[in-house]
Write a protein that holds these residues in place. Sequence first.
Motif, PDB file in Angstrom:
ATOM      1  N   ALA A   1     -11.527  10.057  -0.484  1.00  0.00           N
ATOM      2  CA  ALA A   1     -10.755   8.966  -0.997  1.00  0.00           C
ATOM      3  C   ALA A   1      -9.677   8.390  -0.088  1.00  0.00           C
ATOM      4  O   ALA A   1      -9.300   7.406   0.272  1.00  0.00           O
ATOM      5  CB  ALA A   1     -10.353   9.159  -2.431  1.00  0.00           C
ATOM      6  N   LEU A   2      -8.992   9.582   0.315  1.00  0.00           N
ATOM      7  CA  LEU A   2      -8.097   9.558   1.443  1.00  0.00           C
ATOM      8  C   LEU A   2      -8.456   8.853   2.682  1.00  0.00           C
ATOM      9  O   LEU A   2      -7.932   7.835   3.136  1.00  0.00           O
ATOM     10  CB  LEU A   2      -7.194  10.721   1.617  1.00  0.00           C
ATOM     11  CG  LEU A   2      -6.129  10.609   2.860  1.00  0.00           C
ATOM     12  CD1 LEU A   2      -4.895   9.836   2.446  1.00  0.00           C
ATOM     13  CD2 LEU A   2      -5.438  11.991   2.838  1.00  0.00           C
ATOM     14  N   ARG A   3      -9.640   9.304   3.154  1.00  0.00           N
ATOM     15  CA  ARG A   3     -10.051   8.962   4.430  1.00  0.00           C
ATOM     16  C   ARG A   3     -10.662   7.417   4.237  1.00  0.00           C
ATOM     17  O   ARG A   3     -10.366   6.452   5.151  1.00  0.00           O
ATOM     18  CB  ARG A   3     -11.527   9.669   4.678  1.00  0.00           C
ATOM     19  CG  ARG A   3     -12.145   9.125   6.102  1.00  0.00           C
ATOM     20  CD  ARG A   3     -13.669   9.841   6.342  1.00  0.00           C
ATOM     21  NE  ARG A   3     -14.343   9.510   5.193  1.00  0.00           N
ATOM     22  CZ  ARG A   3     -15.566  10.133   4.986  1.00  0.00           C
ATOM     23  NH1 ARG A   3     -15.825  11.258   5.893  1.00  0.00           N
ATOM     24  NH2 ARG A   3     -16.439   9.686   4.042  1.00  0.00           N
ATOM     25  N   GLN A   4     -10.997   6.973   3.082  1.00  0.00           N
ATOM     26  CA  GLN A   4     -11.279   5.677   2.866  1.00  0.00           C
ATOM     27  C   GLN A   4     -10.375   4.612   3.053  1.00  0.00           C
ATOM     28  O   GLN A   4     -10.292   3.641   3.373  1.00  0.00           O
ATOM     29  CB  GLN A   4     -12.364   5.464   1.651  1.00  0.00           C
ATOM     30  CG  GLN A   4     -13.684   6.088   1.710  1.00  0.00           C
ATOM     31  CD  GLN A   4     -14.614   5.655   3.137  1.00  0.00           C
ATOM     32  OE1 GLN A   4     -14.481   6.372   4.181  1.00  0.00           O
ATOM     33  NE2 GLN A   4     -14.876   4.373   3.121  1.00  0.00           N
ATOM     34  N   ALA A   5      -9.157   5.259   2.312  1.00  0.00           N
ATOM     35  CA  ALA A   5      -7.962   4.545   2.365  1.00  0.00           C
ATOM     36  C   ALA A   5      -7.488   4.378   3.779  1.00  0.00           C
ATOM     37  O   ALA A   5      -6.922   3.232   4.278  1.00  0.00           O
ATOM     38  CB  ALA A   5      -6.927   5.248   1.551  1.00  0.00           C
ATOM     39  N   ILE A   6      -7.519   5.277   4.586  1.00  0.00           N
ATOM     40  CA  ILE A   6      -6.920   5.255   5.761  1.00  0.00           C
ATOM     41  C   ILE A   6      -7.776   4.432   6.808  1.00  0.00           C
ATOM     42  O   ILE A   6      -7.434   3.545   7.728  1.00  0.00           O
ATOM     43  CB  ILE A   6      -6.805   6.705   6.732  1.00  0.00           C
ATOM     44  CG1 ILE A   6      -5.893   7.551   5.908  1.00  0.00           C
ATOM     45  CG2 ILE A   6      -6.616   6.776   8.133  1.00  0.00           C
ATOM     46  CD1 ILE A   6      -5.835   8.984   6.425  1.00  0.00           C
ATOM     47  N   ARG A   7      -9.144   4.433   6.632  1.00  0.00           N
ATOM     48  CA  ARG A   7     -10.099   3.498   7.281  1.00  0.00           C
ATOM     49  C   ARG A   7      -9.667   1.947   6.765  1.00  0.00           C
ATOM     50  O   ARG A   7      -9.873   1.205   7.628  1.00  0.00           O
ATOM     51  CB  ARG A   7     -11.693   4.003   6.956  1.00  0.00           C
ATOM     52  CG  ARG A   7     -11.934   5.144   7.538  1.00  0.00           C
ATOM     53  CD  ARG A   7     -13.443   5.423   7.515  1.00  0.00           C
ATOM     54  NE  ARG A   7     -14.394   4.450   7.999  1.00  0.00           N
ATOM     55  CZ  ARG A   7     -14.622   4.374   9.384  1.00  0.00           C
ATOM     56  NH1 ARG A   7     -14.474   5.603  10.059  1.00  0.00           N
ATOM     57  NH2 ARG A   7     -15.523   3.754   9.699  1.00  0.00           N
ATOM     58  N   ALA A   8      -9.462   1.936   5.780  1.00  0.00           N
ATOM     59  CA  ALA A   8      -8.803   0.433   5.258  1.00  0.00           C
ATOM     60  C   ALA A   8      -7.530   0.112   6.069  1.00  0.00           C
ATOM     61  O   ALA A   8      -7.623  -1.037   6.614  1.00  0.00           O
ATOM     62  CB  ALA A   8      -8.597   0.399   3.669  1.00  0.00           C
ATOM     63  N   LEU A   9      -6.847   0.805   6.167  1.00  0.00           N
ATOM     64  CA  LEU A   9      -5.613   0.612   6.922  1.00  0.00           C
ATOM     65  C   LEU A   9      -5.823   0.167   8.551  1.00  0.00           C
ATOM     66  O   LEU A   9      -5.460  -0.326   9.133  1.00  0.00           O
ATOM     67  CB  LEU A   9      -4.515   1.759   6.962  1.00  0.00           C
ATOM     68  CG  LEU A   9      -3.894   2.042   5.298  1.00  0.00           C
ATOM     69  CD1 LEU A   9      -3.138   3.051   5.520  1.00  0.00           C
ATOM     70  CD2 LEU A   9      -3.354   0.676   4.564  1.00  0.00           C
ATOM     71  N   PHE A  10      -6.940   1.381   9.027  1.00  0.00           N
ATOM     72  CA  PHE A  10      -7.276   1.232  10.436  1.00  0.00           C
ATOM     73  C   PHE A  10      -8.086  -0.151  10.692  1.00  0.00           C
ATOM     74  O   PHE A  10      -7.886  -0.900  11.618  1.00  0.00           O
ATOM     75  CB  PHE A  10      -8.250   2.227  10.920  1.00  0.00           C
ATOM     76  CG  PHE A  10      -7.752   3.426  11.308  1.00  0.00           C
ATOM     77  CD1 PHE A  10      -6.659   3.785  10.713  1.00  0.00           C
ATOM     78  CD2 PHE A  10      -8.188   4.132  12.150  1.00  0.00           C
ATOM     79  CE1 PHE A  10      -6.005   5.171  11.186  1.00  0.00           C
ATOM     80  CE2 PHE A  10      -7.783   5.694  12.579  1.00  0.00           C
ATOM     81  CZ  PHE A  10      -6.596   5.927  12.320  1.00  0.00           C
ATOM     82  N   ALA A  11      -8.659  -0.702   9.417  1.00  0.00           N
ATOM     83  CA  ALA A  11      -9.354  -2.076   9.559  1.00  0.00           C
ATOM     84  C   ALA A  11      -8.454  -3.011   9.577  1.00  0.00           C
ATOM     85  O   ALA A  11      -8.598  -3.980  10.316  1.00  0.00           O
ATOM     86  CB  ALA A  11     -10.286  -2.224   8.447  1.00  0.00           C
ATOM     87  N   ARG A  12      -7.510  -2.904   8.968  1.00  0.00           N
ATOM     88  CA  ARG A  12      -6.296  -4.069   8.970  1.00  0.00           C
ATOM     89  C   ARG A  12      -5.513  -3.844  10.257  1.00  0.00           C
ATOM     90  O   ARG A  12      -5.145  -4.909  10.837  1.00  0.00           O
ATOM     91  CB  ARG A  12      -5.105  -3.514   7.822  1.00  0.00           C
ATOM     92  CG  ARG A  12      -3.942  -4.517   7.790  1.00  0.00           C
ATOM     93  CD  ARG A  12      -4.258  -5.755   7.158  1.00  0.00           C
ATOM     94  NE  ARG A  12      -2.955  -6.499   7.035  1.00  0.00           N
ATOM     95  CZ  ARG A  12      -2.121  -6.716   5.703  1.00  0.00           C
ATOM     96  NH1 ARG A  12      -2.886  -6.132   4.517  1.00  0.00           N
ATOM     97  NH2 ARG A  12      -1.318  -7.251   5.552  1.00  0.00           N
ATOM     98  N   ALA A  13      -5.233  -2.657  10.820  1.00  0.00           N
ATOM     99  CA  ALA A  13      -4.737  -2.553  12.128  1.00  0.00           C
ATOM    100  C   ALA A  13      -5.463  -3.318  13.445  1.00  0.00           C
ATOM    101  O   ALA A  13      -4.853  -3.626  14.228  1.00  0.00           O
ATOM    102  CB  ALA A  13      -4.523  -1.378  12.384  1.00  0.00           C
TER     103      ALA A  13
END
Length: 195
Positions: A60-72
């Motif tokens: 779940a944390l990895r998916q949250a970080i991937r969501a932030l990377f997608a935004r970045a």
Amino acid sequence: MSSLLALEFVSTIRADRSGPVDALEDVGGLTAWVGDHAPELDIDPATFVATPEMRDEVVALRQAIRALFARAVSPGPASGADAARLPAFEPSLDLVNATAAAVPVAPRLEWPPDEAPRARTLPARAAGDSARLRAALAAAAVDLLGGPHREQLRACPAPRCVLYFVREHPRQEWCSVACGNRARAARHYRQHKNA
């Protein structure tokens, strides 16, 4: 701690010829990945054993970080691995920040006999492996996304690649030489197929 640990963490989703592969697919995968990164995570690999609950929390944390990377990387495209299945940005940001803050850290000076002193960052209070692991990964993501590397963060545009990478020089377009070769071969094939 290297903020590039966050890149290695989100790269536990990668692609091979058969499609996306998840290195954290099961508790054995998480145990192996943590063992490979134990020094960076301040985890003792001899005693670390992942549990199903821990694996779910880490994913779940990895998916949250991937969501932030997608935004970045926007307005560029996000990684094609899971862009359509990523959690929303605000809850992802909240999860990363709360996870990083769950285990406060403090500097510690260690000075072994006949050696130079060295500083380490350690948890300020006792915390279990799961909380320490997730806090270290969240902190690595905060370091990357809040630091100068964020400007160079990209999603690899090569066919079938799902990785994010930090661009090391202005002309770098792909995460690796292999992806660059695959992209050029695909472009060559398209040009000659339509000719």
